[in-house]
Motif scaffolding. Structure first.
Motif, PDB file in Angstrom:
ATOM      1  N   ASP A 241       0.809  -1.231   0.000  1.00  0.00           N
ATOM      2  CA  ASP A 241       0.000   0.000   0.000  1.00  0.00           C
ATOM      3  C   ASP A 241       0.840   1.277   0.000  1.00  0.00           C
ATOM      4  O   ASP A 241       0.344   2.375   0.274  1.00  0.00           O
ATOM      5  CB  ASP A 241      -1.090   0.021   1.071  1.00  0.00           C
ATOM      6  CG  ASP A 241      -0.642   0.266   2.510  1.00  0.00           C
ATOM      7  OD1 ASP A 241       0.500   0.696   2.744  1.00  0.00           O
ATOM      8  OD2 ASP A 241      -1.460   0.037   3.419  1.00  0.00           O
ATOM      9  N   GLY A 242       2.150   1.147  -0.323  1.00  0.00           N
ATOM     10  CA  GLY A 242       3.029   2.314  -0.416  1.00  0.00           C
ATOM     11  C   GLY A 242       2.622   3.232  -1.564  1.00  0.00           C
ATOM     12  O   GLY A 242       2.011   2.806  -2.546  1.00  0.00           O
ATOM     13  N   ILE A 243       2.996   4.497  -1.430  1.00  0.00           N
ATOM     14  CA  ILE A 243       2.601   5.532  -2.387  1.00  0.00           C
ATOM     15  C   ILE A 243       3.813   6.000  -3.190  1.00  0.00           C
ATOM     16  O   ILE A 243       4.876   6.287  -2.632  1.00  0.00           O
ATOM     17  CB  ILE A 243       2.004   6.759  -1.655  1.00  0.00           C
ATOM     18  CG1 ILE A 243       0.789   6.350  -0.808  1.00  0.00           C
ATOM     19  CG2 ILE A 243       1.663   7.878  -2.642  1.00  0.00           C
ATOM     20  CD1 ILE A 243      -0.463   6.071  -1.575  1.00  0.00           C
ATOM     21  N   TYR A 270      -2.502   0.770  -8.142  1.00  0.00           N
ATOM     22  CA  TYR A 270      -3.701   1.569  -8.363  1.00  0.00           C
ATOM     23  C   TYR A 270      -3.264   2.948  -8.846  1.00  0.00           C
ATOM     24  O   TYR A 270      -2.425   3.594  -8.208  1.00  0.00           O
ATOM     25  CB  TYR A 270      -4.505   1.716  -7.076  1.00  0.00           C
ATOM     26  CG  TYR A 270      -5.042   0.409  -6.538  1.00  0.00           C
ATOM     27  CD1 TYR A 270      -5.925  -0.380  -7.284  1.00  0.00           C
ATOM     28  CD2 TYR A 270      -4.657  -0.042  -5.271  1.00  0.00           C
ATOM     29  CE1 TYR A 270      -6.423  -1.572  -6.786  1.00  0.00           C
ATOM     30  CE2 TYR A 270      -5.148  -1.246  -4.765  1.00  0.00           C
ATOM     31  CZ  TYR A 270      -6.025  -2.002  -5.525  1.00  0.00           C
ATOM     32  OH  TYR A 270      -6.510  -3.192  -5.034  1.00  0.00           O
ATOM     33  N   LEU A 271      -3.798   3.382  -9.964  1.00  0.00           N
ATOM     34  CA  LEU A 271      -3.557   4.737 -10.450  1.00  0.00           C
ATOM     35  C   LEU A 271      -4.538   5.658  -9.726  1.00  0.00           C
ATOM     36  O   LEU A 271      -5.746   5.594  -9.955  1.00  0.00           O
ATOM     37  CB  LEU A 271      -3.776   4.801 -11.970  1.00  0.00           C
ATOM     38  CG  LEU A 271      -3.671   6.187 -12.621  1.00  0.00           C
ATOM     39  CD1 LEU A 271      -2.277   6.765 -12.448  1.00  0.00           C
ATOM     40  CD2 LEU A 271      -4.045   6.113 -14.103  1.00  0.00           C
ATOM     41  N   GLN A 272      -3.999   6.508  -8.835  1.00  0.00           N
ATOM     42  CA  GLN A 272      -4.865   7.314  -7.969  1.00  0.00           C
ATOM     43  C   GLN A 272      -4.988   8.775  -8.410  1.00  0.00           C
ATOM     44  O   GLN A 272      -5.959   9.444  -8.054  1.00  0.00           O
ATOM     45  CB  GLN A 272      -4.350   7.262  -6.527  1.00  0.00           C
ATOM     46  CG  GLN A 272      -4.113   5.864  -5.957  1.00  0.00           C
ATOM     47  CD  GLN A 272      -5.385   5.061  -5.704  1.00  0.00           C
ATOM     48  OE1 GLN A 272      -6.343   5.147  -6.466  1.00  0.00           O
ATOM     49  NE2 GLN A 272      -5.399   4.263  -4.642  1.00  0.00           N
ATOM     50  N   VAL A 293       0.258   9.740  -9.321  1.00  0.00           N
ATOM     51  CA  VAL A 293       0.287   9.127  -7.987  1.00  0.00           C
ATOM     52  C   VAL A 293      -0.193   7.684  -8.107  1.00  0.00           C
ATOM     53  O   VAL A 293      -1.302   7.429  -8.583  1.00  0.00           O
ATOM     54  CB  VAL A 293      -0.612   9.894  -6.989  1.00  0.00           C
ATOM     55  CG1 VAL A 293      -0.546   9.241  -5.605  1.00  0.00           C
ATOM     56  CG2 VAL A 293      -0.188  11.360  -6.905  1.00  0.00           C
ATOM     57  N   LEU A 294       0.668   6.761  -7.692  1.00  0.00           N
ATOM     58  CA  LEU A 294       0.360   5.334  -7.732  1.00  0.00           C
ATOM     59  C   LEU A 294       0.365   4.770  -6.318  1.00  0.00           C
ATOM     60  O   LEU A 294       1.081   5.274  -5.447  1.00  0.00           O
ATOM     61  CB  LEU A 294       1.399   4.580  -8.577  1.00  0.00           C
ATOM     62  CG  LEU A 294       1.602   5.051 -10.014  1.00  0.00           C
ATOM     63  CD1 LEU A 294       2.720   4.249 -10.672  1.00  0.00           C
ATOM     64  CD2 LEU A 294       0.320   4.936 -10.824  1.00  0.00           C
ATOM     65  N   GLN A 295      -0.405   3.715  -6.112  1.00  0.00           N
ATOM     66  CA  GLN A 295      -0.388   3.014  -4.828  1.00  0.00           C
ATOM     67  C   GLN A 295      -0.203   1.526  -5.081  1.00  0.00           C
ATOM     68  O   GLN A 295      -0.891   0.934  -5.921  1.00  0.00           O
ATOM     69  CB  GLN A 295      -1.666   3.263  -4.036  1.00  0.00           C
ATOM     70  CG  GLN A 295      -1.613   2.677  -2.621  1.00  0.00           C
ATOM     71  CD  GLN A 295      -2.791   3.104  -1.758  1.00  0.00           C
ATOM     72  OE1 GLN A 295      -3.866   3.391  -2.266  1.00  0.00           O
ATOM     73  NE2 GLN A 295      -2.592   3.135  -0.450  1.00  0.00           N
ATOM     74  N   LYS A 296       0.733   0.935  -4.346  1.00  0.00           N
ATOM     75  CA  LYS A 296       0.990  -0.497  -4.493  1.00  0.00           C
ATOM     76  C   LYS A 296      -0.162  -1.302  -3.895  1.00  0.00           C
ATOM     77  O   LYS A 296      -0.767  -0.899  -2.901  1.00  0.00           O
ATOM     78  CB  LYS A 296       2.305  -0.852  -3.785  1.00  0.00           C
ATOM     79  CG  LYS A 296       2.778  -2.294  -4.021  1.00  0.00           C
ATOM     80  CD  LYS A 296       4.163  -2.495  -3.428  1.00  0.00           C
ATOM     81  CE  LYS A 296       4.652  -3.923  -3.600  1.00  0.00           C
ATOM     82  NZ  LYS A 296       6.027  -4.094  -3.086  1.00  0.00           N
TER      83      LYS A 296
END
Length: 337
Positions: A241-243, A270-272, A293-296
């Protein structure tokens, strides 16, 4: 401290850098890295009688004058960034290695702050895998430090030894704790336990095709885009869940290799958010950049209801920029655990 003191600091720093550079017979950025190290250590580093005693005496006198000016951290950083800009201009530094403007670091830190605040994080481990001069990472950390909400541990990687040295010495003068590593960031990393990444990615082709083979974002033929590989490598090395906050070309999803990047994103992150940076920060439309901004996957990560998209207003337009900050706060609510 006045504007005059800050100008005086820059002039004296530039004078010391010029004296040391001539003595060492190196470029302006190389000598600036050593100058900042000397200032941080409070002494002139001498090897094989270089610099000579007369030069050391001159430098020590200037360093004392710099110390006596006693600037605030903000003024100190501004003086050093102007010195970096001048040194890079004098060295005719290539575009990919030019210093990231403060405004981009400020915007990236606002995004990070809203997410970290909602997540109720008090300690955060941050990495910049393409640290360059260090200005983006240092501005990012300084802005977060001003909130007094987080304990920040930072690491930096870059394949340019001179720039790694500059970033490290810059952080030391700013009294920041930064672990810096000289390495190809597309190769394996030794650092672990990373919560967040911020990077202004160099754009171009990655020349070591065999290193690119293990990446899903590699090109089907020919050289792969280095910035695609760097995004994949960075996100792989983050905690669940790292950014990742990446500064990329605005046209990143419209190139011949965009399909491979998009396919990897669907399966791994996730492309946020996709936000164009203010046009005023760039010399031309072709040079325009965006923040992605991406989230694992894993942990508390989930796709936000609405990907944050649009163009970030100019930071010099307070009314519009405040509206953007309100949008950020609403969007960040998606990151509650």
């Amino acid at each position: 401290m006045s504007e005059k003191d800050m100008q005086s600091y820059f002039e004296k720093l530039n004078e010391a850098n010029s004296i040391l550079g001539k003595s060492l017979k190196v470029g302006n950025i190389d000598s600036l890295a050593e100058t900042l190290t000397n200032i941080s250590d409070g002494k002139v580093y001498v090897e094989n009688d270089v610099p000579d005693k007369e030069t050391v005496s001159k430098l020590e006198a200037i360093y004392q004058e710099l110390k006596d000016l006693n600037l605030t951290p903000l003024q100190l950083k501004q003086a050093i960034t102007v010195a970096i800009i001048k040194a890079q201009k004098d060295d005719k530094t290539e575009v990919n290695k030019l210093m990231t403007p403060d405004a981009i670091g400020l915007i990236a830190s606002l995004i990070a702050y809203e997410v970290l605040n909602v997540q109720k994080k008090t300690s955060v481990n941050i990495v910049d895998p393409t640290v360059g001069t260090g200005n983006l990472l240092i501005e990012f950390i300084e802005q977060l430090n001003m909130t007094d909400k987080f304990k920040i541990n930072a690491a930096a990687l870059d394949n340019d030894e001179t720039l790694v040295s500059l970033a490290k010495s810059f952080s030391e003068v700013m009294n920041l704790n930064l672990d810096a590593y000289h390495q190809d960031s597309i190769a394996e990393w030794d650092i672990t336990d990373i919560d967040m990444a911020v990077a202004d990615l160099p754009v171009g082709y990655y020349p070591v095709d065999e290193n690119a083979l293990k990446f899903k974002t590699k090109a089907d033929k020919g050289h792969s885009y280095a910035h695609h590989l760097l995004i994949e490598q960075t996100m792989k090395n983050l905690n669940d869940d790292g950014i990742g906050i990446f500064i990329v070309p605005s046209q990143i999803f419209q190139t011949d290799q965009a399909k491979k990047l998009s396919e990897w994103m669907v399966s791994s992150v996730y492309l946020q958010a996709v936000l164009d940076l203010p046009a005023t920060l760039f010399a031309s439309k072709e040079a325009q950049k965006a923040i992605v901004v991406l989230q694992k996957h894993g942990g508390n990560a989930k796709q936000v209801g609405n990907v944050l998209m649009g163009t970030i207003p100019d930071t010099n337009n307070p009314k519009l920029f405040e509206g953007f900050k309100d949008q950020l706060q609403d969007w960040a609510k998606n990151f509650k655990g």
